[in-house]
Design a protein around this motif. Structure first.
Motif, PDB file in Angstrom:
ATOM      1  N   GLU A   1       0.867  -1.198  -0.134  1.00  0.00           N
ATOM      2  CA  GLU A   1      -0.028  -0.097   0.028  1.00  0.00           C
ATOM      3  C   GLU A   1       0.716   1.076   0.021  1.00  0.00           C
ATOM      4  N   GLU A   2       1.865   1.232   0.822  1.00  0.00           N
ATOM      5  CA  GLU A   2       2.751   2.317   0.841  1.00  0.00           C
ATOM      6  C   GLU A   2       3.544   2.709  -0.536  1.00  0.00           C
ATOM      7  N   ALA A   3       3.900   1.640  -0.951  1.00  0.00           N
ATOM      8  CA  ALA A   3       4.599   1.575  -2.432  1.00  0.00           C
ATOM      9  C   ALA A   3       3.660   2.485  -3.345  1.00  0.00           C
ATOM     10  N   MET A   4       2.497   1.663  -3.237  1.00  0.00           N
ATOM     11  CA  MET A   4       1.410   2.229  -4.515  1.00  0.00           C
ATOM     12  C   MET A   4       1.107   3.594  -4.267  1.00  0.00           C
TER      13      MET A   4
ATOM     14  N   ALA B   1       4.277   5.764  -5.345  1.00  0.00           N
ATOM     15  CA  ALA B   1       4.394   5.679  -6.808  1.00  0.00           C
ATOM     16  C   ALA B   1       3.251   6.758  -7.417  1.00  0.00           C
ATOM     17  N   SER B   2       2.082   6.687  -6.903  1.00  0.00           N
ATOM     18  CA  SER B   2       1.226   7.659  -7.366  1.00  0.00           C
ATOM     19  C   SER B   2       1.763   9.221  -7.311  1.00  0.00           C
ATOM     20  N   ARG B   3       2.738   9.562  -6.651  1.00  0.00           N
ATOM     21  CA  ARG B   3       3.107  11.049  -6.561  1.00  0.00           C
ATOM     22  C   ARG B   3       3.828  11.060  -7.783  1.00  0.00           C
TER      23      ARG B   3
ATOM     24  N   GLU C   1       4.053   0.962 -13.165  1.00  0.00           N
ATOM     25  CA  GLU C   1       3.611  -0.275 -12.824  1.00  0.00           C
ATOM     26  C   GLU C   1       3.169  -0.605 -11.314  1.00  0.00           C
ATOM     27  N   VAL C   2       4.194   0.071 -10.434  1.00  0.00           N
ATOM     28  CA  VAL C   2       4.034  -0.186  -9.165  1.00  0.00           C
ATOM     29  C   VAL C   2       2.727   0.413  -8.582  1.00  0.00           C
ATOM     30  N   LYS C   3       2.053   1.739  -9.329  1.00  0.00           N
ATOM     31  CA  LYS C   3       1.093   2.324  -9.110  1.00  0.00           C
ATOM     32  C   LYS C   3       0.003   1.664  -9.409  1.00  0.00           C
TER      33      LYS C   3
ATOM     34  N   LEU D   1      11.313   2.593  -3.795  1.00  0.00           N
ATOM     35  CA  LEU D   1      10.272   1.559  -4.593  1.00  0.00           C
ATOM     36  C   LEU D   1      10.986   0.514  -5.492  1.00  0.00           C
ATOM     37  N   GLU D   2      12.387   0.665  -5.781  1.00  0.00           N
ATOM     38  CA  GLU D   2      13.245  -0.262  -6.420  1.00  0.00           C
ATOM     39  C   GLU D   2      13.520  -1.188  -5.411  1.00  0.00           C
ATOM     40  N   ARG D   3      13.521  -0.988  -4.279  1.00  0.00           N
ATOM     41  CA  ARG D   3      13.849  -2.140  -3.250  1.00  0.00           C
ATOM     42  C   ARG D   3      12.573  -2.736  -2.920  1.00  0.00           C
ATOM     43  N   PHE D   4      11.554  -2.204  -2.799  1.00  0.00           N
ATOM     44  CA  PHE D   4      10.262  -2.921  -2.635  1.00  0.00           C
ATOM     45  C   PHE D   4      10.172  -3.941  -3.843  1.00  0.00           C
ATOM     46  N   VAL D   5      10.105  -3.464  -5.009  1.00  0.00           N
ATOM     47  CA  VAL D   5       9.803  -4.136  -6.347  1.00  0.00           C
ATOM     48  C   VAL D   5      10.774  -5.432  -6.089  1.00  0.00           C
ATOM     49  N   ALA D   6      12.131  -5.311  -5.807  1.00  0.00           N
ATOM     50  CA  ALA D   6      13.182  -6.273  -5.866  1.00  0.00           C
ATOM     51  C   ALA D   6      12.747  -7.298  -4.722  1.00  0.00           C
TER      52      ALA D   6
END
Length: 205
Positions: free
Chosen positions: A32-35, A38-40, A65-67, A116-121
């Motif tokens: 939720e935090e990542a999305m 990303a929306s910013r 894509e994260v958003k 965000l990169e860390r979250f995705v990985a």
């Protein structure tokens, strides 16, 4: 809706807790935090963040894509350019590179691209997602001397181009400075570095 001019805060261990262990201090974003972060992103047409990235990751595309919650697609976009996203998301100096060039940062705070990169990985690791290997080999062999970050990156990029790559390392573990030079509370060795090395191996290295 939170203030779009401010970053979504990143959770960390409490000081009194982290003073008594060597575990990673930064806990990173959840989905939720990542999305929300990303929306910013304002999806600039001429994205300065990409030119600020040493490996030219398509940052607006992966953030989009994260958003949308498409984390696997975000990982594949990052993996086109970076062999070590879980490492780079933690220890790259984003404040002077991608985030330092972020247009959102002119008025307000830049996008937390590194987090965000860390979250995705991390999400990809936890869900068994691997980078996409070359469709076919090109018949050429390459030797890479040293398995530090540059050796791993070079090997990963060559493997994606179809080369048959072997890394030679003098020390006990692969990773170079990632293993022997960065403290555990900043970069976990077994959870993060070893997993990134395995991802490079999964490309055929």
């Amino acid at each position: 809706m939170a203030d779009v001019l401010k970053k979504v805060p990143v959770r960390e261990q409490e000081p009194k807790v982290r003073a008594a262990n060597f575990e990673e201090v930064c806990l990173g974003y959840n989905k939720e935090e990542a999305m929300e972060e990303a929306s910013r992103c304002i999806n600039c047409k001429n994205a300065k963040c990409v030119s600020g990235c040493p490996v030219s990751i398509n940052i607006p595309a992966f953030i989009h894509e994260v958003k949308e919650g498409n984390f696997e697609q975000a990982y594949q976009i990052i993996s086109e350019s970076s062999a070590l996203p879980a490492v780079c998301g933690r220890v790259c100096p984003q404040e002077s590179q991608c985030e330092g060039k972020c247009i959102r940062g002119i008025k307000g705070e830049s996008i937390s691209i590194g987090k965000l990169e860390r979250f995705v990985a991390d999400w990809a690791r936890e869900n068994g997602i691997k980078p996409t290997p070359a469709k076919e080999k090109n018949g050429h062999k390459v030797a890479v001397i040293g398995s530090g970050p540059s050796g791993l990156t070079c090997a990963g990029d060559l493997a994606k181009l179809g080369y048959d790559v072997t890394i030679f390392e003098a020390l006990h573990k692969e990773g170079g400075v990632l293993v022997y030079g960065i403290p555990e509370f900043r970069l976990p060795k077994d959870k993060v570095v070893a997993a990134e090395v395995e991802n490079v191996k999964s490309l055929g290295v």
